[in-house]
Structures are given as structure tokens and as C-alpha cells.
Write an enzyme that holds these catalytic residues in place. Structure first.
Site, mmCIF file in Angstrom:
data_model
loop_
_atom_site.group_PDB
_atom_site.id
_atom_site.type_symbol
_atom_site.label_atom_id
_atom_site.label_comp_id
_atom_site.label_asym_id
_atom_site.label_seq_id
_atom_site.Cartn_x
_atom_site.Cartn_y
_atom_site.Cartn_z
ATOM 1 N N MET A 13 44.975 -54.265 14.964
ATOM 2 C CA MET A 13 43.914 -54.801 15.106
ATOM 3 C C MET A 13 42.516 -54.408 14.325
ATOM 4 O O MET A 13 42.830 -53.588 14.117
ATOM 5 C CB MET A 13 44.299 -53.199 16.440
ATOM 6 C CG MET A 13 45.173 -53.994 17.271
ATOM 7 S SD MET A 13 45.140 -53.897 18.892
ATOM 8 C CE MET A 13 43.703 -54.811 19.751
ATOM 9 N N SER A 14 41.559 -55.337 14.870
ATOM 10 C CA SER A 14 40.613 -55.318 13.821
ATOM 11 C C SER A 14 39.142 -54.803 14.484
ATOM 12 O O SER A 14 38.805 -54.354 14.696
ATOM 13 C CB SER A 14 40.276 -56.856 13.262
ATOM 14 O OG SER A 14 39.242 -57.277 14.559
ATOM 15 N N GLY A 15 38.912 -54.047 16.049
ATOM 16 C CA GLY A 15 38.090 -54.166 16.820
ATOM 17 C C GLY A 15 37.553 -55.257 17.193
ATOM 18 O O GLY A 15 36.160 -55.123 17.588
ATOM 19 N N GLY A 16 37.782 -56.207 16.831
ATOM 20 C CA GLY A 16 36.917 -57.454 17.253
ATOM 21 C C GLY A 16 37.630 -58.100 18.575
ATOM 22 O O GLY A 16 38.646 -57.668 18.815
ATOM 23 N N VAL A 17 37.607 -58.927 19.089
ATOM 24 C CA VAL A 17 37.319 -59.969 20.400
ATOM 25 C C VAL A 17 38.881 -60.391 20.375
ATOM 26 O O VAL A 17 40.146 -60.746 21.075
ATOM 27 C CB VAL A 17 36.328 -61.140 20.618
ATOM 28 C CG1 VAL A 17 36.401 -62.307 20.124
ATOM 29 C CG2 VAL A 17 37.109 -61.255 22.589
ATOM 30 N N ASP A 18 39.284 -61.128 19.549
ATOM 31 C CA ASP A 18 40.612 -61.744 18.690
ATOM 32 C C ASP A 18 41.497 -61.071 18.639
ATOM 33 O O ASP A 18 42.181 -61.402 19.321
ATOM 34 C CB ASP A 18 40.378 -62.424 17.414
ATOM 35 C CG ASP A 18 39.092 -63.615 17.640
ATOM 36 O OD1 ASP A 18 38.973 -64.178 18.776
ATOM 37 O OD2 ASP A 18 38.391 -63.607 16.587
ATOM 38 N N CYS A 103 43.597 -61.729 0.560
ATOM 39 C CA CYS A 103 44.175 -60.797 0.935
ATOM 40 C C CYS A 103 45.177 -60.763 2.453
ATOM 41 O O CYS A 103 45.988 -60.052 2.200
ATOM 42 C CB CYS A 103 42.656 -60.208 2.495
ATOM 43 S SG CYS A 103 42.641 -58.835 3.033
ATOM 44 N N GLY A 127 45.809 -62.151 15.555
ATOM 45 C CA GLY A 127 44.046 -62.881 16.480
ATOM 46 C C GLY A 127 43.890 -64.004 15.104
ATOM 47 O O GLY A 127 43.104 -64.388 15.809
ATOM 48 N N CYS A 200 35.113 -58.698 4.598
ATOM 49 C CA CYS A 200 35.051 -58.276 4.651
ATOM 50 C C CYS A 200 34.830 -56.625 3.887
ATOM 51 O O CYS A 200 33.653 -55.617 4.639
ATOM 52 C CB CYS A 200 36.245 -57.317 4.887
ATOM 53 S SG CYS A 200 37.795 -58.127 3.732
#
EC number: 2.8.1.13
Length: 371
Positions: A13-18, A103, A127, A200
Site C-alpha cells: 500500500m502506497s497511500g494512493g487510490v490504486d 525497483c 495496485g 519516486c
């Protein structure tokens, strides 16, 4: 085969919507879902704000909404050693690297996958817009994401079949618009969050300034391939083949483009016109080759390829030179093929694998001026 409720899936989980919607969909399907946030870079900005902290806060909020456990893991050392060092080395060599590919290979689907499996996970989910499919023999293939504009198989070309066997891409069949819609319907806090762009570890910062912090710039001359001086450059690492912006060449006529680099003499080669002949080639040699199903690859074969992200596929013929080297002949000449970037191969919707563009060829001759 385990039931979904007995199958643990760690979601990166990146903190994004996907990644938020990926976790939501897996939870709805009854999996035992755990959210994990990766910290790969100390990205405090010029105002002392760490965007990773903000992103992790969003992960916490989403996981609380979904009622799933969450953790954070730090891969800064591995990222520096495996991705950032490679990034700098490639620029030093006059090439234009793709850190996202590295990455995915070394961090997300290696260090992070190992971490997830050590936590008792059966699968790692992300995601990404890509799809995993098992063929009739139980072999694992990677297919493009259904949303052609968001398909990310280009960046995932270095994953092996063994890795893909442990991976889920819950968004692969969905268009991005549907992902946003699902997030809004479930009132996820990330529903309106804009997508992250760029590399990133650079974030919103100026690329030139960022690179100069790590590599000293060496200004030099800009010349045509006939030796006519057209100005000066700020450092070869700041320019890529086909680039038009930032050259500062005035005068009338067609615009000027970067057509090559001479690392030995620190010269940036420029040429006039978008269709400049020096920008075109008809073959390449690629190294760092990964085939997702290597036993299905013949010594020479036809397929399609992408030489950059979001590019239309081009028809090519691939000849295997060694385990780590292929010769790729283009059906039609290609513009501004760039050493350091990925070349990724496809058979229809199936991603076969890919490699790193090493040498550019024109009419059976290596283009030395490309670098």
C-alpha cells in the site's frame, strides 16, 4: 486449494487510490488481507515535510476503514544499494535508466515479496495494472492490464514466473475510471488523491537540481555530427536522445534535437528536424534479459515490442545471442531508441519479458554517436 478466508494476501500500500482499491477488492472477496507500507526513500522536501509520512497516514486511514491490520517496513538501504546506485551508474555511463523497472525487480517483488512470505502470506498483491493468468498446464503468464492507457507490464518485464505465481493484481481487469468510482462509492479517503508522477525519489523536485546533488556536472560543447559548434551543454547526463527542450539553439529553420553523446570528449551531438536521419535506427542489442517462461522462447521469433512506456507496439524479429543478450530487428525504422531504457516483448496480450537497451544498430552498424 485454500479457501479465500484462509489465504493471507499482503497488499503493498502506497497511500494512493490504486493500492487502496486493491485492498478493498481482496477484502470483499474474503481474503485475509494485511496492508503494508514500504518506505524506500527519505524524501523530506525543502520545507521539512516528509511525504512518506503523509502517505503512511493515508494507508492507516484506509486500513482502518477496511478493518484490516497494517504495518510499515523500511527498505531504504536495499533501495539505495539496488536501485539508486544503479540509477547513478547508468547516468554516469551516459545512458537514461528506468528506475521503476529495477525497483519492481529488486524491491517490490523481491525484498518486499520475501518479507510478505516471511509474514505467512500466500500472495503479494499490488495496485499495478497488469494481469496474471494460469494457462491450461498451470503455467503462469503475465498479461497486459485491460486499461490500455494504464497498462504497467512495461515496468514489470523483469519478473519471473516463480514470482508471478505468488502475485495478485486485483485491478488488472479494470479501467482507471472504474477504480476511482469504486473508491468514491466506498468513501475511501484516497478516492480523490491525485496519482503520483515521476521517479519516486525525485518527487516534484527539479530533475537537474536533484541529479547535480549526486553527480558533478561537466559542461561541454554542443556540436553537429559534422563538428559545427552550436552552443554549450550543462552536462551530458541532463540530456536524452530525441530531446528538444532546453538546448537554447536559436535561429530560423526546423527545431534542434539531441541525436547523440560523446562521453570521451564530453560532446552533446545535436541535429535539426524531428525526422532527422541520425535519430533513426533499425535494430538494437539488449542485455539483462528476462523471459517469464524461458523454455517457451525459440532461438529466433517474431513478436511485438515497446521501447518506451505508453508507446504503440512495433513489430520486431528477436534473435537470441546468449542467455543475457538478444538482437532485435525492427520491421520499421524507430526514432530515438535510447540506451538504458527497457525493451519489452509481447505476444498479443501476453508479456514475454524484456531487457535493457544496450546498443543501437543502423544498417548492421553500431551507432557510436549514440553513446
Amino acid at each position: 486449494m485454500k479457501n479465500n478466508k484462509d489465504t493471507r494476501v499482503v497488499v503493498g500500500m502506497s497511500g494512493g487510490v490504486d493500492s487502496s482499491v486493491a485492498a478493498l477488492l481482496l477484502k470483499q472477496q474474503g481474503y485475509d488481507v494485511v496492508g503494508i507500507f514500504m518506505k524506500n526513500w527519505d524524501d523530506t522536501d525543502e520545507f521539512g515535510v516528509c511525504t512518506a509520512t503523509e502517505d503512511f497516514d493515508d494507508v492507516v486511514r484506509v486500513c482502518n476503514q477496511l478493518e484490516i491490520p497494517y504495518y510499515s517496513v523500511n527498505f531504504e538501504k536495499q533501495y539505495w544499494d539496488k536501485v539508486f546506485t544503479y540509477f547513478l551508474d547508468e547516468y554516469k555511463a551516459g545512458r537514461t535508466p528506468n528506475p521503476d523497472v529495477m525497483c519492481n525487480k529488486e524491491i517490490k517483488f523481491k525484498a518486499f515479496l520475501d518479507h510478505a512470505l516471511a509474514l505467512g502470506a500466500d500472495y503479494l498483491a499490488t495496485g499495478h495494472y497488469a494481469q496474471v493468468r494460469r494457462d491450461k498446464n498451470g503455467r503462469v503468464e503475465m498479461l497486459r492490464g485491460n486499461d490500455e492507457n494504464k497498462d504497467q507490464t512495461y515496468f514489470l518485464n523483469q519478473l519471473s514466473e516463480d514470482v508471478l505465481d505468488k502475485v495478485m493484481f486485483p485491478l488488472g481487469h479494470l479501467p482507471k475510471s472504474e477504480v476511482r468510482k469504486i473508491a468514491k462509492e466506498h468513501e475511501l479517503v484516497t478516492a480523490e488523491k491525485k496519482d503520483s508522477t515521476g521517479i519516486c525519489f525525485i518527487g516534484e523536485r527539479n530533475f537537474k537540481e536533484f541529479l547535480s546533488e549526486y553527480l558533478p556536472a561537466q559542461p561541454g560543447e554542443m556540436q553537429t555530427l559534422d563538428g559545427i559548434v552550436k552552443g554549450s551543454h550543462d552536462g551530458l547526463m541532463y540530456y536524452t536522445l530525441g530531446q528538444r527542450q532546453g538546448l537554447g539553439i536559436g535561429g530560423s529553420g526546423d527545431p534542434w534535437f539531441v541525436v547523440g553523446k560523446n562521453l570521451t570528449d564530453n560532446i552533446l551531438y545535436v541535429g535539426q528536424g524531428y525526422e532527422n536521419d541520425y535519430l533513426y535506427s533499425n535494430a538494437l542489442v539488449a542485455t539483462d534479459i528476462n523471459w517469464i517462461q524461458p523454455d517457451k522462447i525459440s532461438d529466433t521469433f517474431n513478436c511485438t515490442a515497446k521501447f518506451r512506456y505508453r508507446q504503440q507496439d512495433s513489430e520486431v524479429n528477436v534473435t537470441i545471442k546468449s542467455e543475457n543478450e538478444v538482437y532485435v530487428a525492427f520491421k520499421e525504422d524507430q526514432r530515438a531508441i535510447t540506451p538504458g531504457q527497457a525493451v519489452v516483448f509481447y505476444d498479443g496480450e501476453v508479456c514475454l519479458g524484456g531487457g535493457t537497451i544496450d546498443t543501437i544498430i543502423k544498417n548492421d552498424h553500431k551507432l557510436d554517436y549514440v553513446g
